[in-house]
Design a protein around this motif. Structure first.
Motif, PDB file in Angstrom:
ATOM      1  N   GLU A  38       0.897  -0.965  -0.071  1.00 31.02           N
ATOM      2  CA  GLU A  38      -0.107  -0.146  -0.043  1.00 31.02           C
ATOM      3  C   GLU A  38       0.900   1.321  -0.094  1.00 31.02           C
ATOM      4  O   GLU A  38       0.673   2.257  -0.762  1.00 31.02           O
ATOM      5  N   ASN A  39       1.959   1.148   0.738  1.00 31.30           N
ATOM      6  CA  ASN A  39       2.768   2.404   0.788  1.00 31.30           C
ATOM      7  C   ASN A  39       4.134   2.389  -0.060  1.00 31.30           C
ATOM      8  O   ASN A  39       5.177   2.947   0.286  1.00 31.30           O
ATOM      9  N   ASP A 161       9.121   6.111   7.005  1.00 33.09           N
ATOM     10  CA  ASP A 161       8.815   7.437   7.097  1.00 33.09           C
ATOM     11  C   ASP A 161       9.576   8.343   6.605  1.00 33.09           C
ATOM     12  O   ASP A 161       9.538   9.777   7.149  1.00 33.09           O
ATOM     13  N   GLU A 165       6.734  11.081   4.774  1.00 33.06           N
ATOM     14  CA  GLU A 165       6.049  10.285   3.913  1.00 33.06           C
ATOM     15  C   GLU A 165       6.343   9.076   4.103  1.00 33.06           C
ATOM     16  O   GLU A 165       7.261   8.645   3.587  1.00 33.06           O
ATOM     17  N   ARG A 166       5.286   8.197   4.340  1.00 29.51           N
ATOM     18  CA  ARG A 166       5.577   6.686   4.122  1.00 29.51           C
ATOM     19  C   ARG A 166       5.674   6.087   2.997  1.00 29.51           C
ATOM     20  O   ARG A 166       4.843   6.303   2.173  1.00 29.51           O
ATOM     21  N   ASN A 167       7.046   5.489   2.799  1.00 28.83           N
ATOM     22  CA  ASN A 167       7.226   4.855   1.367  1.00 28.83           C
ATOM     23  C   ASN A 167       8.035   3.807   1.729  1.00 28.83           C
ATOM     24  O   ASN A 167       9.159   3.736   2.095  1.00 28.83           O
TER      25      ASN A 167
END
Length: 198
Positions: A38-39, A161, A165-167
């Protein structure tokens, strides 16, 4: 002399095993209603952040290569006997493939599924800590190696994070690049040791 077919088999098994962890992440994610990817966003910032964040780990790895501390020497010897022997006849591109699979699949499981799932139930700190206790336990080769895996996992969990931004791409890049460098050094050292024995 080392056995080429055994090296070929080791490489295939390692790739299949590591790759299967992504399937485990998807299966567990399906059961828990947490999509592991999702991320995951492919971006220049995520790639650059991952590469930059790998640098301290690589420097630490090379610094530890210089230490004669017995527990560190034990880790080096174990890695030479297992990974060194197993990858003895592999080309650097094979090593890159294996590192890429490991970075992708292990991070899908531990930072893509497990950490968010635990965070959803017990909060960010507990999710970070528990997911990396499990990450350390599956890397429990020696007590020191387990501790180092825990610290590296915590680092990658925090870098999930990166930039606010979570990636998932960031820890995947860190893991894959670090593994590639470590595998290449282990393979080089194994070949040097092998040549000296003749």
């Amino acid at each position: 002399m080392e056995n080429r077919p055994a090296s070929e088999q080791f490489f295939k098994i390692a790739c299949y095993f590591e790759g299967s962890l992504a399937l485990v992440a998807l299966a567990l994610g399906w059961l828990a209603n947490v999509y592991p990817f999702e991320n995951l966003y492919f971006s220049e910032d995520g790639l650059a952040g991952g590469l930059l964040a790998t640098l301290p780990l690589v420097l630490l790895f090379f610094a530890m290569q210089q230490l004669s501390y017995p527990p560190i020497q034990k880790i080096r010897d174990l890695l030479l006997e297992t990974l060194g022997a197993g990858l003895a006849f592999r080309h650097w591109t094979d090593i890159l493939v294996l590192a890429g699979i490991a970075g992708f699949a292990e991070e899908a499981l531990f930072r893509g599924f497990l950490q968010p799932w635990l965070e959803n139930h017990w909060g960010a700190l507990v999710g970070l800590l528990l997911s990396n206790v499990l990450f350390a336990l599956v890397h429990a080769v020696t007590p020191l190696y387990t501790l180092l895996a825990m610290l590296m996992g915590l680092y990658m969990g925090v870098m999930l994070d990166y930039g606010g931004e979570r990636n998932l791409l960031v820890p995947m890049v860190i893991h894959a690049v670090y593994d590639f460098v470590a595998f290449v050094v282990i393979l080089r050292d194994y070949r040097i040791r092998l040549n000296r024995s003749f």
